[in-house]
Each structure stands twice: as C-alpha cells, then as structure tokens.
Design an enzyme around this catalytic site. Structure first.
Site: not given
Length: 208
Positions: A16, A18
């Site tokens: 991922d 953020d």
C-alpha cells in the site's frame, strides 16, 4: 513476531502507499478536514473513514445525497487539496531501507494505492520512492477492499499472488490483501499474518 510465515519464501512484495510506504497521515487529515468543513460533514466522521478508502467511496458514504455531478466535483475538490499539500510527505520509518533490501536480494515489489495516479505520483516523488510497477485506483474497476488491485500488481510482476506479501496499514486494505490470497503483513497494529511495529522489522525478517 512473524508467526509461522517464512518471508524467505516470498517472491514479491505488494505495498500500500499512504501510511505504509509514505507518511502522509497529516496531509490526509488536513485535506479531508477541510473538505468536511466545506461539505458540512463533522471532521471526526470524515477522518473515521477517509484513510485507506478510495475517495469516491468515502464521499458516497459521507454525502449520499449528492448527485452524480456533485460527487465528481467533491472528488475533484479533495484531490486538489491533497495534490497541493505535500510539504511534510516523507517515507515511513524503514521504507527506503526495505526497498533497498528487496532490490539487493532480488525480490520484486510494487505499489497498489487507493489514490488516483496524479496524487500517487506527487506523493511518491515527495518521498523519493520510484516503483517500477504502480497500480492506482484509476487502473481498477473495484477499489479496496476488493482484491482486484493487488491481483493486478502481482500479474504485472509475473508472480503468483499466493507467493506475494501484501503490506498494509488499514483494515480495508488488509481485507483486500487477504481476499487476494496473498500473505499479509500489517503495520500500526492491524491484525495480519505478520504484525509489524514498522518496516524496519520486515527488513530484519528478510535478512536474518
């Protein structure tokens, strides 16, 4: 830590963006707080769902009364707020070391993010991270918690998803990783196959 999972058997890592590779939490909070104020949604309600979810899904949940055109405008507004605010976007603890380690030992890696490509590139540039494979919300029909993006990232790396490790920091992202069939690792205390205090621990697991 790490349970029965042997990371030496992992053939690719899918990150991922953020909160996992890029520390953008403060930016997300500021941008969505401003959006919430402008759109009449209590900030606490906004921040409870903004992290990890695609913006369109967040807006639909918070303001279901908006018309299709109004949702497009609302999405464009929060995107502009986020793109314009990268002053304190930095790599998360251990991110650059982990990427360097993976490249040194020959384990390919990719990023799948709920952010659109424009925002992802701005934040990754600010953090000094340059993935060879980047899958964004623009590339999928269904965002997290649907596994489509992680399946796409594994396909682009030519590695079976069962041989991949998904690294996430939110429940919705972790759900996508689990649904894909990958092994999962979670930072910030979220339950996963491997629980990590930060990415430094994953460096240790790949090199010990």
């Amino acid at each position: 830590m790490g349970g029965a999972v042997n990371v030496r058997e992992i053939r690719a890592v899918l990150f991922d963006m953020d909160g996992t590779l890029v520390d953008s939490d403060a930016v997300v909070d500021r941008s969505w707080s401003t959006w919430g104020t402008e759109y009449g949604v209590p900030v606490a309600e906004v921040l409870a769902v903004a992290h990890g979810n695609p913006a369109a899904a967040t807006i639909a949940q918070l303001r279901p009364d908006l018309s299709a055109a109004e949702r497009v405008a609302a999405n464009a507004r929060v995107l502009q707020l986020e793109v314009d605010d990268v002053s304190d976007v930095v790599p998360t603890a251990g991110a650059l070391e982990l990427i360097a380690t993976l490249e040194r030992i020959g384990v390919p890696w990719a990023i799948y993010t709920s952010a659109p490509a424009q925002l992802a590139k701005v934040r990754l540039d600010a953090a000094g991270i340059a993935p060879s494979v980047l899958v964004t919300i623009d590339d999928v029909s269904h965002g997290k918690p649907d596994p489509e993006g992680y399946l796409r990232a594994a396909e682009l790396l030519s590695v079976p998803i069962a041989d991949c490790l998904v690294v996430e920091d939110t429940p919705v992202g972790l759900a996508a990783g689990k649904a894909s069939g990958a092994t999962t690792a979670g930072v910030k205390g979220i339950p996963a196959d491997i629980r990590l205090p930060d990415l430094h621990r994953l460096v240790q697991l790949f090199t010990e």
